[in-house]
Structure formats: C-alpha cells, structure tokens
Motif scaffolding. Structure first.
Motif, short mmCIF file in Angstrom:
data_model
loop_
_atom_site.label_atom_id
_atom_site.label_comp_id
_atom_site.label_asym_id
_atom_site.label_seq_id
_atom_site.Cartn_x
_atom_site.Cartn_y
_atom_site.Cartn_z
N ARG A 174 43.04 26.33 71.02
CA ARG A 174 42.20 26.99 72.54
C ARG A 174 42.02 25.55 73.52
N MET A 175 41.55 25.21 72.30
CA MET A 175 40.94 24.03 73.18
C MET A 175 42.46 22.60 73.15
N THR A 176 42.93 22.67 73.25
CA THR A 176 44.44 22.37 72.93
C THR A 176 45.00 22.76 73.95
N PHE A 177 44.65 24.38 74.38
CA PHE A 177 45.33 24.29 75.64
C PHE A 177 44.41 24.40 76.89
N TYR A 178 43.06 24.06 76.74
CA TYR A 178 42.11 23.92 77.82
C TYR A 178 42.56 22.23 78.74
N ALA A 179 42.25 21.46 77.08
CA ALA A 179 43.06 20.04 77.06
C ALA A 179 43.92 19.83 78.15
N ASP A 180 45.57 20.66 77.91
CA ASP A 180 46.59 20.42 78.25
C ASP A 180 47.41 21.22 79.48
N ALA A 181 46.12 22.26 79.85
CA ALA A 181 46.20 22.82 81.45
C ALA A 181 45.17 21.60 82.42
N ILE A 182 44.15 20.94 81.91
CA ILE A 182 43.51 20.69 82.24
C ILE A 182 43.71 19.33 83.28
N GLN A 183 45.28 18.88 81.71
CA GLN A 183 45.33 17.75 82.38
C GLN A 183 46.66 17.14 83.41
N ARG A 184 47.32 18.49 83.72
CA ARG A 184 48.35 18.98 84.15
C ARG A 184 47.73 19.61 85.58
N GLY A 185 46.52 20.42 86.04
CA GLY A 185 46.00 19.79 86.27
C GLY A 185 45.66 21.62 87.25
N ASP A 186 46.37 21.82 86.10
CA ASP A 186 46.84 23.86 86.43
C ASP A 186 45.88 24.40 86.44
N LEU A 187 44.57 25.01 87.21
CA LEU A 187 43.21 25.63 86.22
C LEU A 187 43.90 27.43 86.63
N ASN A 188 44.34 27.97 86.95
CA ASN A 188 44.89 28.77 86.68
C ASN A 188 44.85 29.41 85.10
N PRO A 189 45.66 29.22 84.58
CA PRO A 189 45.35 29.42 83.02
C PRO A 189 44.58 29.15 82.42
N VAL A 190 43.77 28.25 82.94
CA VAL A 190 41.77 28.02 82.54
C VAL A 190 40.99 29.02 83.05
N ALA A 191 41.27 29.79 84.06
CA ALA A 191 40.27 30.81 84.55
C ALA A 191 40.61 32.10 83.93
N HIS A 192 42.32 32.44 83.53
CA HIS A 192 42.72 33.52 83.21
C HIS A 192 41.70 33.40 81.58
N ARG A 193 42.16 32.36 80.64
CA ARG A 193 41.93 32.30 79.55
C ARG A 193 40.51 32.63 79.80
#
Length: 291
Positions: A174-193
């Motif tokens: 989970r944290m790897t997913f969040y870290a990768d998404a945040i680093q890419r600046g793509d917050l939509n997948p983070v919001a969905h999760r």
C-alpha cells in the motif's frame, strides 16, 4: 479256608522330601486269599500281617519324593501306583488300595498360613503391577498431550508469523503504491484508494510531507477530488477531515519545532483548505438532495 474279599483300614506316618515334616496316610485296603494251599502252608495269623508291611514300605519309598506342600500331587501318584492287584506272600493278593494323604496337623496349619501369605503377596504384586501400568499409561498420555500442545503452539506461532508477515507485505505494498503515485503527482488513484481505506489518510499525508512533493494545498486538492468524483459525501468527509486535521495539527504543533527545524506552514494555510472542503461537501449534499 476263608477266600472271601476283605476290607480293612490302616494309617501310616510317612516321611517327606524335607525329612523334617511327615504325611499322614489313611489307607483303605481290599484283599483276599488267592492261593489257599500256600496260605495253609505259610499259616499267617491275619492278612494284615502280610499286606501292612508291604504297604508301609512302598508308601514310605514313594512319599520321600515329594515336599510337604505337594501332598495333593503325591496322593494322586501314589494311588496310581496301587490301581491294580498285587500278589503278596502267603497266598494273599492285594486287590486295591485307596490312599488319602495329608500333612500332619501342625504342618497343615503352617501350609494354610503360608498359602494365605502367598496369595496376599500375589494380590499386592498384581495391584502394584496395575498401578505401575496405570502410571505408565498416564505418563505416555501426558507425553502425547505435551507433544500435541507443543505442536499446536508451534503451528500457532507459524500461523501468527505468516499473518504478521503477510500484513507487513500488504502494508508495504500500500505504501509503495501511495509513494509512487505521489511521486508521479497523480493524485486520482490515491483518492480512489483512500475512499475505501480511510485509515491510511494519516500515513498518506505524512508521506506527502516527507517527500516534500506536495504542500497542504495539494493535500486539500486530493481530498477535494474525492468530493468532486462523488466518492464521498459530507458525512464521509467528516471522518477523513478528523484524521487529516489531527495529522496536520501534529505537524504544526509548536512544541515539535526544534531549534534546527525547518519552518512549517502557518495554521491559517490549513484552516482555509479545511473550510473549503466543508463548503464543497455542503454543495454536494444539496445536489444529492435535489436528485
């Protein structure tokens, strides 16, 4: 000459194999004059004078082969010896002899006591053997139970270890997913999760701050995206706001700022996004009511 069959009884004290004890033999004798001419010639006074010495000699010879406690065996084998007619001297024939053998009275009492003691000893030995057997069974059962408990404990430990390891792996994923998404600046997948995993909010906000990729306004934008996509309503966002507010409050706590710490955002920068979220939630609620 009297050639009829005669019946007489006699008693003998007989030696035993030990030599210090004696048997008492009560004998029933059946005899007759089988050769009258020889009887007239030898002229015995009575038949007892002929058969008694013979019986005593044979009985004493046979009885010496048996110990006093074996009197029953001696009686049986002695009677087997006299189960056929025996020709004696003076024309007399011993037709049959029935022998009843027993220890002398004092020895008989001793044998009774010894027999009782032996039987008591056998009973005690049997009871002791039963207790030993029961103890062995109990010990074996305890060892088996202990082994099962150890095996169960080991399995429980292994299952707990695997469960903890799996939980850690999922947390890392989970944290790897969040870290990768945040680093890419793509917050939509983070919001969905986060819409289905609200307990991750604090960790995600903290991760954002650690990576310094987004500020408090970006965190506000992420939560606003939840509202815009109708993933949460006002009631849902209150719970998320509580977690976010707590996380942000920890970050802006003056007590946590050290002498060498980097200056944190001002509190008003936090209040404004939170107020905007609440306002957006109100708008969404009203639109839901209109539908």
């Amino acid at each position: 000459m009297d050639v009829a069959v005669h019946h007489n009884s006699c008693r003998f004290d007989l030696p035993t194999a030990e030599g210090v004890f004696t048997f008492t033999a009560d004998v029933d004798v059946t005899w007759r004059v089988a050769d009258p001419e020889k009887a007239v010639k030898d002229r015995p006074d009575t038949g007892e004078q002929v058969y008694r010495p013979y019986l005593e000699r044979q009985l004493r010879r046979l009885s010496r082969e048996y110990q006093v406690e074996h009197f029953a065996i001696a009686e049986r084998e002695i009677n087997d010896h006299f189960d056929k007619p025996i020709e004696l001297g003076c024309g007399i024939t011993l037709l049959n002899s029935s022998v009843k053998l027993s220890p002398e009275s004092g020895t008989h009492a001793y044998l009774q006591e010894a027999t009782f003691d032996y039987r008591k000893a056998q009973r005690r030995e049997a009871e002791h053997g039963a207790r030993i057997h029961t103890a062995h069974l109990q010990s074996s059962e305890n060892e088996t139970q202990h082994g099962l408990q150890l095996q169960t404990s080991h399995h429980t430990y292994e299952l707990t270890k695997l469960s903890q390891q799996r939980s850690l792996e999922l947390e890392q994923q989970r944290m790897t997913f969040y870290a990768d998404a945040i680093q890419r600046g793509d917050l939509n997948p983070v919001a969905h999760r986060l819409s289905s995993n609200r307990s991750d909010v604090n960790e995600v906000i903290g991760l954002m701050m650690q990576q310094k990729q987004v500020d408090f306004d970006a965190a506000h934008a992420m939560l606003k995206a939840l509202l815009n996509q109708n993933l949460v309503n006002k009631r849902d966002v209150q719970d998320i706001l509580a977690h976010v507010s707590a996380a942000v409050a920890d970050q802006v706590n003056p007590a946590s700022v050290g002498a060498n710490s980097v200056a944190l955002p001002k509190p008003e920068l936090v209040v404004s996004p939170m107020a905007a979220l609440v306002q957006n939630a109100d708008v969404l609620d009203r639109s839901d009511d209109d539908d």
